[in-house]
Design a protein around this motif. Structure first.
Motif, mmCIF file in Angstrom:
data_model
loop_
_atom_site.group_PDB
_atom_site.id
_atom_site.type_symbol
_atom_site.label_atom_id
_atom_site.label_comp_id
_atom_site.label_asym_id
_atom_site.label_seq_id
_atom_site.Cartn_x
_atom_site.Cartn_y
_atom_site.Cartn_z
ATOM 1 N N GLY A 45 0.798 -1.221 0.000
ATOM 2 C CA GLY A 45 0.000 0.000 0.000
ATOM 3 C C GLY A 45 0.828 1.266 0.000
ATOM 4 O O GLY A 45 0.384 2.308 0.482
ATOM 5 N N GLY A 46 2.032 1.205 -0.542
ATOM 6 C CA GLY A 46 2.890 2.384 -0.591
ATOM 7 C C GLY A 46 3.573 2.703 0.722
ATOM 8 O O GLY A 46 4.177 3.758 0.874
ATOM 9 N N LYS A 47 3.492 1.780 1.689
ATOM 10 C CA LYS A 47 4.012 2.076 3.028
ATOM 11 C C LYS A 47 5.041 1.061 3.512
ATOM 12 O O LYS A 47 5.414 1.056 4.673
ATOM 13 C CB LYS A 47 2.851 2.131 4.024
ATOM 14 N N GLY A 48 5.516 0.166 2.635
ATOM 15 C CA GLY A 48 6.345 -0.935 3.089
ATOM 16 C C GLY A 48 7.832 -0.681 3.112
ATOM 17 O O GLY A 48 8.570 -1.360 3.828
ATOM 18 N N VAL A 49 8.299 0.294 2.336
ATOM 19 C CA VAL A 49 9.736 0.527 2.244
ATOM 20 C C VAL A 49 10.252 1.133 3.548
ATOM 21 O O VAL A 49 9.679 2.092 4.078
ATOM 22 C CB VAL A 49 10.056 1.455 1.058
ATOM 23 N N MET A 50 11.355 0.570 4.057
ATOM 24 C CA MET A 50 11.946 1.061 5.292
ATOM 25 C C MET A 50 13.348 1.571 5.009
ATOM 26 O O MET A 50 14.160 0.894 4.366
ATOM 27 C CB MET A 50 11.983 -0.046 6.344
ATOM 28 N N VAL A 51 13.622 2.789 5.487
ATOM 29 C CA VAL A 51 14.864 3.478 5.167
ATOM 30 C C VAL A 51 15.623 3.804 6.447
ATOM 31 O O VAL A 51 15.026 4.216 7.446
ATOM 32 C CB VAL A 51 14.572 4.785 4.388
ATOM 33 N N TYR A 52 16.948 3.646 6.388
ATOM 34 C CA TYR A 52 17.780 3.989 7.538
ATOM 35 C C TYR A 52 17.592 5.463 7.902
ATOM 36 O O TYR A 52 17.540 6.343 7.058
ATOM 37 C CB TYR A 52 19.255 3.739 7.232
ATOM 38 N N GLY A 53 17.501 5.730 9.197
ATOM 39 C CA GLY A 53 17.364 7.099 9.684
ATOM 40 C C GLY A 53 15.939 7.474 9.996
ATOM 41 O O GLY A 53 15.681 8.267 10.898
ATOM 42 N N ASP A 54 14.982 6.902 9.231
ATOM 43 C CA ASP A 54 13.567 7.197 9.459
ATOM 44 C C ASP A 54 12.833 6.022 10.091
ATOM 45 O O ASP A 54 11.992 6.207 10.964
ATOM 46 C CB ASP A 54 12.874 7.557 8.138
#
Length: 348
Positions: free
Chosen positions: A157-166
């Motif tokens: 749903g456009g919410k799955g990507v996880m990024v370092y720092g956030d």
């Protein structure tokens, strides 16, 4: 002409409004997950509210109303094979078959397709289905957790990507999240990729059954919840486009590279599948210090990006019903598709 719109959100609202402007004066029907007064005001009967993944019910609804073609708005019905089911009943669709929709529904499929075809622009990445090699890859290939992005393989749903720092601060947090996925579903894939720094933009295109592609104006979608590009990803907080159909940070060379990546993708998809990709290919790209890089694909109109693009469609010269019929017939190269040279802005 009877046209079915599957979905009832903002994206489907602008699709319905655009179809209603057609000189063909089609009868419009909507199978949605909730009521939408904007859509309901334009349809031949009230919106049928049901489960967007109930493929049998959608198919029966389409047969009942003698639908000529269906426009699939959201990604979930594509993943479940709604186009395959409708096609079996002789109903054409603006949306790809389940196999081709994997360009969106599987992050690993998309990246591996680009790599196998030698299409330039993919970041460094690796696909995993267990914990084996995860820590080594992050430390030795990406150079540390601060350089990695974590992507579950399927729809999120456009919410799955996880990024370092956030979304994570330590290697232990990434490994813990990966272990959760492995525990939940043994063998389920996930992608760990190089973190790219830069500005993101979306490029959508109409694709017909003979491989012809017509591009829409670039749109930038702001997904982060808070100002300053901070906070978690949402389904979209707003979007804009410019009058020259580019974005402030893009050059014509950047535009041509992104278009080239999408053209080669469609060519490769069609060749590998044996079935044509009929629908909307949405490319997510990022402008880095090393130029344009690929992020991900969607197999349908973006939401909110569809609001910008279709609001700019010149309906006097570019009838959306005509465009969709040309996509089904394979004649996009024979019609005029024109977008007005104006800026657009959508706020959620």
């Amino acid at each position: 002409m009877n046209i079915l719109i599957v979905g009832s959100g903002a994206r489907e609202d602008i699709i319905t409004r655009s179809l209603a402007k057609s000189k063909d004066k089609p009868s419009l029907y909507c199978y949605g997950s909730s009521n939408n007064p904007g859509i309901a005001a334009l349809t031949a009967e009230p919106i049928y509210i049901g489960d967007l993944t109930n493929i049998n019910e959608i198919t029966e609804f389409a047969k009942k109303h003698k639908i000529d073609f269906a426009v699939i708005g959201p990604e979930a019905p594509l993943e479940k094979g709604v186009v395959d089911a409708l096609f079996q009943e002789g109903i054409q669709c603006i949306g790809p078959f389940k196999e081709l929709a994997r360009i969106e529904t599987s992050k690993s499929f998309a990246m591996e397709l680009l790599t196998s075809a030698g299409i330039d622009g993919c970041p460094n990445y690796c696909v995993f289905s267990s914990m084996e090699g995860v820590e080594w890859y992050i430390k030795n290939i990406l150079g540390g957790v601060e350089n990695c992005v974590f992507k579950p393989d399927g729809l999120t749903g456009g919410k799955g990507v996880m990024v370092y720092g956030d979304h994570f601060q330590t290697l232990e947090e990434v490994l813990g999240y990966a272990q959760e996925l492995v525990n939940q579903d043994q063998g389920k894939k996930f992608v760990i990729a190089e973190k790219l720094e830069g500005e993101e933009g979306s490029l959508m295109a109409f694709c017909d059954k003979n491989g012809h592609i017509v591009f829409m104006p670039w749109v930038q979608d702001n997904k982060r919840r808070y100002s300053g590009d901070k906070g978690p990803n949402t389904g979209g907080m707003g979007s804009y486009s410019l009058a020259n159909h580019l974005l402030p940070f893009l050059t014509k060379e950047d535009d041509e590279k992104a278009r080239g990546i999408m053209r080669k993708t469609i060519e490769t998809l069609n060749k590998q599948s044996g079935n044509p990709f009929i629908g909307i290919l949405y490319g997510g790209f990022i402008k880095t210090k090393d130029g344009i890089k690929f992020i991900e694909y969607n197999a349908r109109f973006g939401d909110p990006e569809a609001l910008n693009a279709l609001a700019l469609l010149d309906h006097l010269e570019s009838d959306l019903v005509t465009i969709f019929k040309a996509m089904i017939d394979g004649t996009l190269n024979e019609i005029s598709v024109k977008f007005r040279n104006e800026a657009s802005f959508a706020l959620y």
